[in-house]
Design a protein around this motif. Structure first.
Motif, PDB file in Angstrom:
ATOM      1  N   GLY A   1       0.842  -1.293   0.038  1.00 54.80           N
ATOM      2  CA  GLY A   1       0.087   0.281   0.056  1.00 54.80           C
ATOM      3  C   GLY A   1       1.198   1.159  -0.205  1.00 54.80           C
ATOM      4  N   SER A   2      -0.135   2.384  -0.501  1.00 53.62           N
ATOM      5  CA  SER A   2       0.878   3.408  -0.376  1.00 53.62           C
ATOM      6  C   SER A   2       0.131   4.469   0.460  1.00 53.62           C
ATOM      7  CB  SER A   2       1.468   3.770  -1.636  1.00 53.62           C
ATOM      8  OG  SER A   2      -0.025   3.644  -2.260  1.00 53.62           O
ATOM      9  N   GLU A   3       0.571   5.678   1.097  1.00 49.13           N
ATOM     10  CA  GLU A   3      -0.301   6.954   1.281  1.00 49.13           C
ATOM     11  C   GLU A   3       0.706   8.021   0.723  1.00 49.13           C
ATOM     12  OE1 GLU A   3       0.438   8.608   5.210  1.00 49.13           O
ATOM     13  OE2 GLU A   3       1.642   6.481   5.896  1.00 49.13           O
ATOM     14  N   VAL A   4       0.051   9.752   0.525  1.00 47.38           N
ATOM     15  CA  VAL A   4       0.324  10.617  -0.197  1.00 47.38           C
ATOM     16  C   VAL A   4       1.018  11.156   0.807  1.00 47.38           C
ATOM     17  CG1 VAL A   4      -0.008  12.539  -1.699  1.00 47.38           C
ATOM     18  CG2 VAL A   4      -1.382  10.376  -2.290  1.00 47.38           C
ATOM     19  N   LEU A   5       2.332  11.714   0.408  1.00 47.08           N
ATOM     20  CA  LEU A   5       3.183  12.554   1.974  1.00 47.08           C
ATOM     21  C   LEU A   5       3.019  14.132   0.898  1.00 47.08           C
ATOM     22  CD1 LEU A   5       6.577  10.132   1.993  1.00 47.08           C
ATOM     23  CD2 LEU A   5       4.233  10.451   3.949  1.00 47.08           C
ATOM     24  N   HIS A   6       2.538  14.032   0.203  1.00 44.35           N
ATOM     25  CA  HIS A   6       2.253  15.874  -0.500  1.00 44.35           C
ATOM     26  C   HIS A   6       2.163  15.747  -1.648  1.00 44.35           C
ATOM     27  CE1 HIS A   6       3.816  19.797  -1.108  1.00 44.35           C
ATOM     28  NE2 HIS A   6       4.676  19.384  -2.711  1.00 44.35           N
ATOM     29  N   GLU A   7       1.540  16.327  -2.501  1.00 43.28           N
ATOM     30  CA  GLU A   7       0.784  17.250  -3.783  1.00 43.28           C
ATOM     31  C   GLU A   7       0.796  18.419  -4.010  1.00 43.28           C
ATOM     32  OE1 GLU A   7      -2.629  15.116  -6.494  1.00 43.28           O
ATOM     33  OE2 GLU A   7      -2.823  15.225  -4.439  1.00 43.28           O
ATOM     34  N   SER A   8       0.528  18.614  -5.348  1.00 46.93           N
ATOM     35  CA  SER A   8       0.690  19.978  -5.454  1.00 46.93           C
ATOM     36  C   SER A   8       0.696  19.871  -7.217  1.00 46.93           C
ATOM     37  CB  SER A   8       2.022  20.762  -5.133  1.00 46.93           C
ATOM     38  OG  SER A   8       3.168  20.325  -6.103  1.00 46.93           O
ATOM     39  N   ARG A   9       0.096  20.983  -7.825  1.00 49.07           N
ATOM     40  CA  ARG A   9      -0.349  21.392  -9.207  1.00 49.07           C
ATOM     41  C   ARG A   9      -0.160  22.789  -9.192  1.00 49.07           C
ATOM     42  NH1 ARG A   9      -3.717  17.538 -11.088  1.00 49.07           N
ATOM     43  NH2 ARG A   9      -4.792  16.108  -9.530  1.00 49.07           N
ATOM     44  N   SER A  10       0.097  23.036 -10.328  1.00 51.99           N
ATOM     45  CA  SER A  10       0.566  24.280 -10.955  1.00 51.99           C
ATOM     46  C   SER A  10      -1.578  25.067 -11.322  1.00 51.99           C
ATOM     47  CB  SER A  10       1.274  24.773 -12.495  1.00 51.99           C
ATOM     48  OG  SER A  10       1.232  23.765 -13.792  1.00 51.99           O
ATOM     49  N   PRO A  11      -1.142  26.235 -11.400  1.00 49.53           N
ATOM     50  CA  PRO A  11      -2.419  27.199 -11.650  1.00 49.53           C
ATOM     51  C   PRO A  11      -3.036  26.291 -13.186  1.00 49.53           C
ATOM     52  CG  PRO A  11      -0.928  28.269 -11.000  1.00 49.53           C
ATOM     53  CD  PRO A  11       0.050  27.438 -11.455  1.00 49.53           C
ATOM     54  N   ASP A  12      -2.335  25.929 -14.065  1.00 52.06           N
ATOM     55  CA  ASP A  12      -2.767  25.825 -15.004  1.00 52.06           C
ATOM     56  C   ASP A  12      -2.665  24.289 -14.854  1.00 52.06           C
ATOM     57  OD1 ASP A  12      -0.584  24.993 -15.670  1.00 52.06           O
ATOM     58  OD2 ASP A  12       0.119  26.237 -17.509  1.00 52.06           O
ATOM     59  N   GLY A  13      -2.906  23.965 -14.364  1.00 54.46           N
ATOM     60  CA  GLY A  13      -2.684  22.014 -14.342  1.00 54.46           C
ATOM     61  C   GLY A  13      -2.016  21.531 -15.069  1.00 54.46           C
ATOM     62  N   ALA A  14      -0.555  21.729 -15.655  1.00 50.80           N
ATOM     63  CA  ALA A  14      -0.046  21.356 -15.999  1.00 50.80           C
ATOM     64  C   ALA A  14       0.541  20.520 -15.842  1.00 50.80           C
ATOM     65  CB  ALA A  14       0.984  21.705 -17.330  1.00 50.80           C
ATOM     66  N   LEU A  15       1.356  20.856 -14.412  1.00 55.85           N
ATOM     67  CA  LEU A  15       2.423  20.041 -14.158  1.00 55.85           C
ATOM     68  C   LEU A  15       1.492  19.375 -12.609  1.00 55.85           C
ATOM     69  CD1 LEU A  15       5.460  22.157 -14.008  1.00 55.85           C
ATOM     70  CD2 LEU A  15       5.462  19.675 -15.124  1.00 55.85           C
ATOM     71  N   HIS A  16       1.805  18.751 -12.629  1.00 54.17           N
ATOM     72  CA  HIS A  16       0.986  17.915 -10.769  1.00 54.17           C
ATOM     73  C   HIS A  16       2.010  16.732 -10.494  1.00 54.17           C
ATOM     74  CE1 HIS A  16      -1.492  14.533  -9.694  1.00 54.17           C
ATOM     75  NE2 HIS A  16      -1.565  15.180  -8.678  1.00 54.17           N
ATOM     76  N   VAL A  17       3.039  17.375  -8.917  1.00 47.20           N
ATOM     77  CA  VAL A  17       3.865  16.657  -8.419  1.00 47.20           C
ATOM     78  C   VAL A  17       3.074  15.808  -6.983  1.00 47.20           C
ATOM     79  CG1 VAL A  17       6.025  16.806  -7.351  1.00 47.20           C
ATOM     80  CG2 VAL A  17       5.780  18.389  -9.078  1.00 47.20           C
ATOM     81  N   VAL A  18       3.784  14.710  -7.243  1.00 47.21           N
ATOM     82  CA  VAL A  18       2.828  13.584  -5.782  1.00 47.21           C
ATOM     83  C   VAL A  18       4.271  13.202  -4.905  1.00 47.21           C
ATOM     84  CG1 VAL A  18       1.693  11.795  -5.522  1.00 47.21           C
ATOM     85  CG2 VAL A  18       0.739  13.148  -7.010  1.00 47.21           C
ATOM     86  N   GLU A  19       4.186  13.295  -4.020  1.00 50.76           N
ATOM     87  CA  GLU A  19       5.270  12.355  -3.395  1.00 50.76           C
ATOM     88  C   GLU A  19       4.545  11.181  -2.322  1.00 50.76           C
ATOM     89  OE1 GLU A  19       9.268  12.692  -0.794  1.00 50.76           O
ATOM     90  OE2 GLU A  19       8.572  14.805  -2.430  1.00 50.76           O
ATOM     91  N   ARG A  20       4.640  10.233  -2.734  1.00 44.30           N
ATOM     92  CA  ARG A  20       4.687   8.528  -1.450  1.00 44.30           C
ATOM     93  C   ARG A  20       5.541   7.997  -0.987  1.00 44.30           C
ATOM     94  NH1 ARG A  20       2.481   8.288  -6.717  1.00 44.30           N
ATOM     95  NH2 ARG A  20      -0.896   8.393  -7.017  1.00 44.30           N
ATOM     96  N   SER A  21       4.738   7.779  -0.002  1.00 44.42           N
ATOM     97  CA  SER A  21       5.154   6.929   1.162  1.00 44.42           C
ATOM     98  C   SER A  21       4.805   5.387   0.585  1.00 44.42           C
ATOM     99  CB  SER A  21       5.296   6.864   2.304  1.00 44.42           C
ATOM    100  OG  SER A  21       5.904   6.046   3.663  1.00 44.42           O
ATOM    101  N   CYS A  22       5.367   4.384   0.050  1.00 45.14           N
ATOM    102  CA  CYS A  22       5.144   2.840  -0.759  1.00 45.14           C
ATOM    103  C   CYS A  22       5.527   1.863   0.189  1.00 45.14           C
ATOM    104  CB  CYS A  22       5.379   2.303  -2.231  1.00 45.14           C
ATOM    105  SG  CYS A  22       4.910   3.757  -3.128  1.00 45.14           S
ATOM    106  N   ARG A  23       5.162   1.305   0.574  1.00 45.56           N
ATOM    107  CA  ARG A  23       5.550  -0.624   1.495  1.00 45.56           C
ATOM    108  C   ARG A  23       5.370  -1.588   0.953  1.00 45.56           C
ATOM    109  NH1 ARG A  23       1.562  -1.786   4.582  1.00 45.56           N
ATOM    110  NH2 ARG A  23      -0.200  -0.329   3.909  1.00 45.56           N
ATOM    111  N   LEU A  24       6.838  -1.644   1.486  1.00 47.86           N
ATOM    112  CA  LEU A  24       6.604  -3.219   0.067  1.00 47.86           C
ATOM    113  C   LEU A  24       7.125  -4.255   1.177  1.00 47.86           C
ATOM    114  CD1 LEU A  24       8.710  -2.384  -2.089  1.00 47.86           C
ATOM    115  CD2 LEU A  24       6.422  -2.304  -2.659  1.00 47.86           C
ATOM    116  N   ARG A  25       6.872  -5.402   1.065  1.00 45.03           N
ATOM    117  CA  ARG A  25       7.080  -7.050   1.998  1.00 45.03           C
ATOM    118  C   ARG A  25       8.275  -7.355   1.391  1.00 45.03           C
ATOM    119  NH1 ARG A  25       5.582 -11.883   1.159  1.00 45.03           N
ATOM    120  NH2 ARG A  25       4.232 -11.306  -0.814  1.00 45.03           N
ATOM    121  N   VAL A  26       8.488  -7.405   2.616  1.00 46.30           N
ATOM    122  CA  VAL A  26       9.842  -8.318   2.169  1.00 46.30           C
ATOM    123  C   VAL A  26       9.830 -10.056   2.030  1.00 46.30           C
ATOM    124  CG1 VAL A  26      12.725  -9.033   3.568  1.00 46.30           C
ATOM    125  CG2 VAL A  26      11.518  -6.697   4.224  1.00 46.30           C
ATOM    126  N   ASP A  27      10.230 -10.324   0.952  1.00 45.04           N
ATOM    127  CA  ASP A  27       9.879 -11.790   0.237  1.00 45.04           C
ATOM    128  C   ASP A  27      11.700 -12.037   0.378  1.00 45.04           C
ATOM    129  OD1 ASP A  27       9.619 -14.347  -0.858  1.00 45.04           O
ATOM    130  OD2 ASP A  27       8.910 -13.413  -2.847  1.00 45.04           O
TER     131      ASP A  27
END
Length: 694
Positions: free
Chosen positions: A38-64
């Motif tokens: 699973g994952s959760e969003v740490l930070h999200e931002s967009r430019s005023p015109d919507g052209a740029l979308h930046v998302v920072e996530r924390s992702c959890r991976l099972r140790v196999d």
């Protein structure tokens, strides 16, 4: 040791916007990837015109990993931070990710990108690169490295399947097209209120986007497509694909001259079990050998003597059931001793090399003809008539030399060797030659004695019945020469044999080079420590040249990192400044056509010493340095005279200098018998230059 991965270009035949919609379905969880918890969003931002979308996530991976390793580590999952920079205007998505768990012990970084296909704007390309650096991990560094690379490559394949799964899901739900981004209207008051947001966010996104690093691929035209690999090179695992791309990219950056074809590079990787460093070393040595002996021109320049065409019992004959070109060699019917005495060992070696070159060419043709990758050929070796006369010592010695040359420079080109009608003397020959054949090649040998090759389990399992030659009971008329005894009247005289042997020895010791105006020939010699002596011996065969010796503290970037002298066209970086980046340690010496020059230099400092030959001109005699842009452009359009030389250089410990073949005790070149008669003035000039060098 840092492990690296570089993917080929994977193409989704769907528009960028639809691929992005499929990509977003992976979050916040993805049942199709079991290790992704699973994952959760740490930070999200967009430019005023919507052209740029930046998302920072924390992702959890099972140790196999094995239970013991998980217990030692004390974790059941690891956390990665992923930053996505989506640019709707440019239609690109850049992804950066790194591990937070055990960041002080293990460094994992990954860069991925989705871009529009350069030739079809309705397709989307995907690339990824990653690196793994295990600094310390409770004594389990090696085990962790193997587990991590195995799991990562499995997830690489799974990742593409997941995107394709969600693409099919969207299409099945009726979403097969999404409109492209268009600028949203920005009210004047909003533009005045937030004038900095757009530029600030865009600059952050650009600065955060992954820049082409050593793991990346240089230019758009240099990239390998995954579909091309599958279609033309065959199925490769993700790590094998990565090795091919990394070695290919390394050659593009460092190798001057023609880059080998992908099939050729892949053969060297397979020969070294995809160990990148070992394959690179083997390939570099082979490329140097090909350049020295001008093997790339062999098929255009080699014309076998008429005697060889008549008595050499070998030739091409259709293909086997797998589409591999078939070469038939009737060794038992061939008078190897007579051929050696009539045409010499060098002519036989040239002919064997031309067969290998032709084999590679035929493999490419069969790949196009049958629509599947064919990278090797089959050899049918008929030993009927093999006897003790074939064990003639010089002949066996020549055979071993040919095997060694072929093994070193044509690895993984033999797909299968069918040995038929092996007589009782064959085990003796096999005992002599088998140690010189690699284990991988020996596994491809199938040996039939007597008439065992007939019937089930024999040739019919590998050749169609209408391809089996008539002399083996098949239906195909075979035009391969039948061989036979070479008349003794055609043997070379002893003097001719001695001359041929001497030429072969010289060709193995000395190197030839062609030098054009604006394109000097340079040899780099690395001196690690202590006082050493660099010696040289060369003949000017054509044109006038200027010889110089330089010193640099570091190896030129264009020079391959192999031990021993490095040979290339121009090694000195064009950005280097004489007196700053490198210095002249021997005064320029003008060498005239026909002269033989010997000399030496006692090194004073460690570093790299560069021997340079360039075309003599008023410019070179004055400057003897790197040519300017105007000079290079002039040289390209009017290259001027071509100069040729034969040379040899050697590095000796100072105490071993006397007694070397390059010692200044003698001023007679080893090439004096090959070049034009050396004048007495040449000898005195060489002697004086040598004394100055000392």
């Amino acid at each position: 040791m840092v492990q690296k991965y570089q993917s080929p270009v994977r193409v989704y035949k769907h528009p960028f916007e639809l691929v992005m919609a499929a990509y977003e379905k992976r979050f916040p969880t993805c049942p199709q990837i079991p290790v992704f918890l699973g994952s959760e969003v740490l930070h999200e931002s967009r430019s005023p015109d919507g052209a740029l979308h930046v998302v920072e996530r924390s992702c959890r991976l099972r140790v196999d990993a094995p239970r013991l390793l998980r217990k030692v580590a004390g974790v059941d999952h690891v956390v990665f931070v992923q930053k996505n920079i989506l640019n709707w205007r440019e239609r690109t998505l850049h992804i950066e990710s790194h591990n937070e768990t055990f960041a002080s012990r293990v460094v994992v970084s990954e860069n991925c990108s989705y871009t529009v296909h350069p030739e079809n704007e309705d397709w989307t390309c995907f690339e990824q690169s990653a690196s793994l650096d295990i600094r310390s991990f409770f004594g389990f560094e090696s085990a962790l490295e193997k587990i991590a690379m195995k799991q990562y490559t499995a997830n690489v394949k799974r990742g593409k399947e997941v995107i394709e799964y969600y693409l099919h899901e969207l299409i099945s739900q009726g979403t097969s097209h999404l409109p492209r981004w268009t600028p949203a209207p920005v009210w004047e008051e909003d533009a005045h209120r937030q004038p900095q947001d757009h530029s600030s966010l865009e600059s952050k996104a650009i600065s955060g986007a992954p820049s082409p690093g050593p793991e990346g691929v240089s230019t758009e035209g240099d990239k390998l497509d995954a579909d091309y690999i599958e279609r033309c090179l065959g199925h490769l695992t993700p790590m094998q694909e990565s090795c091919l791309i990394q070695l290919r990219h390394w050659l593009q950056e460092t190798h001057k001259g023609k880059i080998p074809k992908d099939q050729h590079i892949l053969r060297f990787l397979r020969a070294r079990d995809f160990h990148l460093d070992k394959a690179r070393e083997m390939l570099c040595q082979s490329l140097s050998w090909r350049k020295q002996h001008q093997v790339d021109l062999l098929l255009q320049t080699w014309r076998p003597p008429a005697l060889l065409e008549e008595f050499y019992a070998g030739g091409w004959h259709y293909q086997d059931i797998d589409g591999r070109p078939l070469y038939i060699l009737r060794l038992g019917q061939m008078d190897t001793k007579g051929l050696m005495k009539a045409v010499g060992e060098e002519a036989l070696l040239q002919h064997v090399l031309s067969v290998n070159e032709e084999g590679q060419k035929r493999c490419e043709g069969n790949t196009r003809q049958f629509g599947r990758p064919i990278s090797s050929w089959t050899c049918l070796l008929d030993l009927e008539g093999l006897s003790m006369r074939h064990l003639w010592r010089p002949g066996v010695k020549a055979l071993l030399r040919m095997i060694e040359v072929v093994e070193d420079n044509y690895p993984e080109t033999l797909g299968r060797l069918l040995i038929v009608r092996a007589p009782r003397v064959f085990p003796v020959l096999w005992t002599l030659i088998s140690p010189f054949i690699s284990e991988n090649t020996r596994k491809k040998f199938l040996i039939y004695s007597g008439s065992d090759y007939q019937g089930p389990g024999g040739l019919v399992d590998y050749l169609d019945r209408d391809v089996i030659p008539d002399f083996l009971g098949g239906d195909s008329v075979c035009n391969v020469p039948e061989g036979g005894l070479v008349p003794k009247s055609l043997y070379q005289t002893e003097e001719e044999q001695e001359e041929a042997d001497q030429l072969r020895q010289w060709s193995e010791t000395y190197h030839s080079a062609s030098v054009f105006r604006g394109a000097p020939h340079e040899v780099a010699v690395e001196i690690l420590e202590g006082e050493s002596v660099i010696t040289w011996d060369f003949d000017i065969l054509q044109g006038d040249m200027v010889f110089s010796l330089y010193h640099a503290k570091q190896m030129p970037k264009s020079s391959p990192q192999d031990p021993g002298p490095r040979t290339s066209g121009q090694l000195i970086d064009k950005g280097w400044v004489l007196g700053t980046d490198y210095s002249r340690v021997e005064a320029p010496l003008v060498c005239r056509e026909g002269e033989s020059i010997q000399g030496s230099h006692v090194t004073r400092w460690p570093g790299v010493y560069l021997l340079q030959w360039q075309v003599h001109s008023p410019l070179s005699s004055v400057a003897c340095s790197l040519l300017g842009v105007d000079d290079v452009l002039t040289a390209l359009h009017s290259p001027g005279p071509k100069c040729k030389l034969l040379y040899y250089c050697e590095v000796l410990a100072s105490e071993d200098f006397r007694g070397s073949m390059s010692s200044l005790e003698s001023c007679t070149s080893g090439f004096s018998q090959l070049s034009a008669a050396t004048s007495s003035s040449s000898s005195s000039q060489s002697h004086r230059s040598s004394l100055v060098s000392r």
